[in-house]
Design an enzyme around this catalytic site. Sequence first.
Site, PDB file in Angstrom:
ATOM      1  N   HIS A   1      -6.216   2.603   5.260  1.00 49.60           N
ATOM      2  CA  HIS A   1      -4.844   3.101   5.105  1.00 49.60           C
ATOM      3  C   HIS A   1      -4.735   4.076   3.940  1.00 49.60           C
ATOM      4  CE1 HIS A   1      -3.407   0.478   1.707  1.00 49.60           C
ATOM      5  NE2 HIS A   1      -4.233  -0.417   2.223  1.00 49.60           N
TER       6      HIS A   1
ATOM      7  N   ASP B   1      -1.638   4.964   2.467  1.00 47.12           N
ATOM      8  CA  ASP B   1      -0.477   4.780   1.599  1.00 47.12           C
ATOM      9  C   ASP B   1      -0.783   3.818   0.457  1.00 47.12           C
ATOM     10  OD1 ASP B   1      -0.605   2.706   3.576  1.00 47.12           O
ATOM     11  OD2 ASP B   1       1.450   2.122   3.078  1.00 47.12           O
TER      12      ASP B   1
ATOM     13  N   ASP C   1      -7.016   0.010  -3.547  1.00 46.13           N
ATOM     14  CA  ASP C   1      -6.193  -0.392  -2.396  1.00 46.13           C
ATOM     15  C   ASP C   1      -5.429   0.801  -1.837  1.00 46.13           C
ATOM     16  OD1 ASP C   1      -4.899  -1.938  -0.524  1.00 46.13           O
ATOM     17  OD2 ASP C   1      -3.427  -2.728  -1.932  1.00 46.13           O
TER      18      ASP C   1
ATOM     19  N   GLU D   1       0.776   0.921   5.759  1.00 47.02           N
ATOM     20  CA  GLU D   1       0.205  -0.437   5.712  1.00 47.02           C
ATOM     21  C   GLU D   1       0.881  -1.263   4.628  1.00 47.02           C
ATOM     22  OE1 GLU D   1      -2.453  -3.745   4.542  1.00 47.02           O
ATOM     23  OE2 GLU D   1      -1.719  -2.082   3.303  1.00 47.02           O
ATOM     24  N   GLU D   2       1.275  -0.611   3.540  1.00 46.32           N
ATOM     25  CA  GLU D   2       1.909  -1.322   2.434  1.00 46.32           C
ATOM     26  C   GLU D   2       3.389  -1.614   2.704  1.00 46.32           C
ATOM     27  OE1 GLU D   2       0.298  -2.614   0.172  1.00 46.32           O
ATOM     28  OE2 GLU D   2      -1.485  -1.445  -0.303  1.00 46.32           O
TER      29      GLU D   2
ATOM     30  N   GLU E   1     -10.536  -2.425   3.441  1.00 48.26           N
ATOM     31  CA  GLU E   1      -9.921  -3.177   2.347  1.00 48.26           C
ATOM     32  C   GLU E   1     -11.009  -3.589   1.369  1.00 48.26           C
ATOM     33  OE1 GLU E   1      -6.827  -3.728   1.635  1.00 48.26           O
ATOM     34  OE2 GLU E   1      -5.809  -3.158   3.506  1.00 48.26           O
TER      35      GLU E   1
ATOM     36  N   HIS F   1      -2.562  -3.263  -6.647  1.00 48.86           N
ATOM     37  CA  HIS F   1      -1.154  -3.194  -7.057  1.00 48.86           C
ATOM     38  C   HIS F   1      -0.943  -3.350  -8.568  1.00 48.86           C
ATOM     39  CE1 HIS F   1       0.275  -4.602  -2.766  1.00 48.86           C
ATOM     40  NE2 HIS F   1      -0.693  -3.691  -2.720  1.00 48.86           N
TER      41      HIS F   1
END
EC number: 3.5.1.130
Length: 367
Positions: free
Chosen positions: A72, A74, A97, A130-131, A154, A334
């Site tokens: 992903h 984003d 991430d 995805e987030e 991931e 994050h």
Amino acid sequence: MTAETHTGAQREARELLIGAVSVPSLSGQEGEVAAYLCSWMEARGFAVRVDEAGNAVGARGNGPYTVALLGHMDTVPGDIPVQVDADGVLHGRGSVDAKGSLCTFVAAVAALPPEALNHVRFVVIGATEEEAPSSRGARHIVGALQPDAVLIGEPSGWQGLTLGYKGRLVAQVHAEKDNFHTAGEGSSAADDLTEAWFRVRGWAADSAGDGGIFDAVQATLQSIGSAGDGLTQRAEATFGLRLPPRLSPQDAERQVLELLVDLPSVSVRFVGHETAVRHPRDNALTRAMRVAIRAHGGTPVFKVKTGTSDMNVVAAHWPVPTLAYGPGDSGLDHTPDERLNLAEYDRAVAVLTDALTRLAASVSQRD
């Protein structure tokens, strides 16, 4: 491959990652990074497009056997200045991430030898949102592709192979009742909401058993607040539930509602339904990855994760060998300290290139 060529390919792979991390791409705002990835892939012989969901899609190879590499583009919010420090560590939002994983996919497929492309089609997807709860990119691509093997981008660490993710359910809880003097008898809306949380938290704690955290319900109080207009009391909260494979989101809903049936002031709205998934350890994909990790001096480690990923979204639609792979420490996801060691990224690219080459060879032997 000569040492000089290897150094050039490694440098290009690093530049790909640093460039991708340097482009901000919050969920729903991935257009610029999609264009960047497509340009890089097109220059290296991929057939590229940006699809209706905004996914960056690049394909190489021919043949009836298809490998989907779904990462992903984003990121969550948070401005972390992009820099490579003196130790060769890349700092920046999305480095772990999960642009690190996605760029590992892109660089590995770009490095595949011609013989690996004769029987297999490799499709790299940089997915959108995805987030976000929508998982827009993954939900779109499941209807456009029917792969024979799937890699999810991931962070697992370069020696790690992730086979499963827990499910998810979000309960938006609301309590409302007539206002009354606090010197009187009775419970407030906030009291009832708190009682609801204690019941749900206790139910989750009782679910643990002997199977460890992956097989237990995890409950988190994500937000709480109260308000009123002098006539009515209101309290609201969000309960986040992480679900084991044995408990579907629908079953969890029913059990939570049963817990709260005698609290008439409390109502619940459920969102964020994701079913847990756990894939088998032994198949052509995992075997190729295990052999490649060992060939590069590592020890393969199988993992399951307590979060969710696009693996949860695609599993029911793509019932084929699947695992998640990518460099980096998922504990940095994050966080303000998100960072990725570029030496580990290099090794992940080399491992994945080797594994995909081995997988293609095993496919060609069957044809």
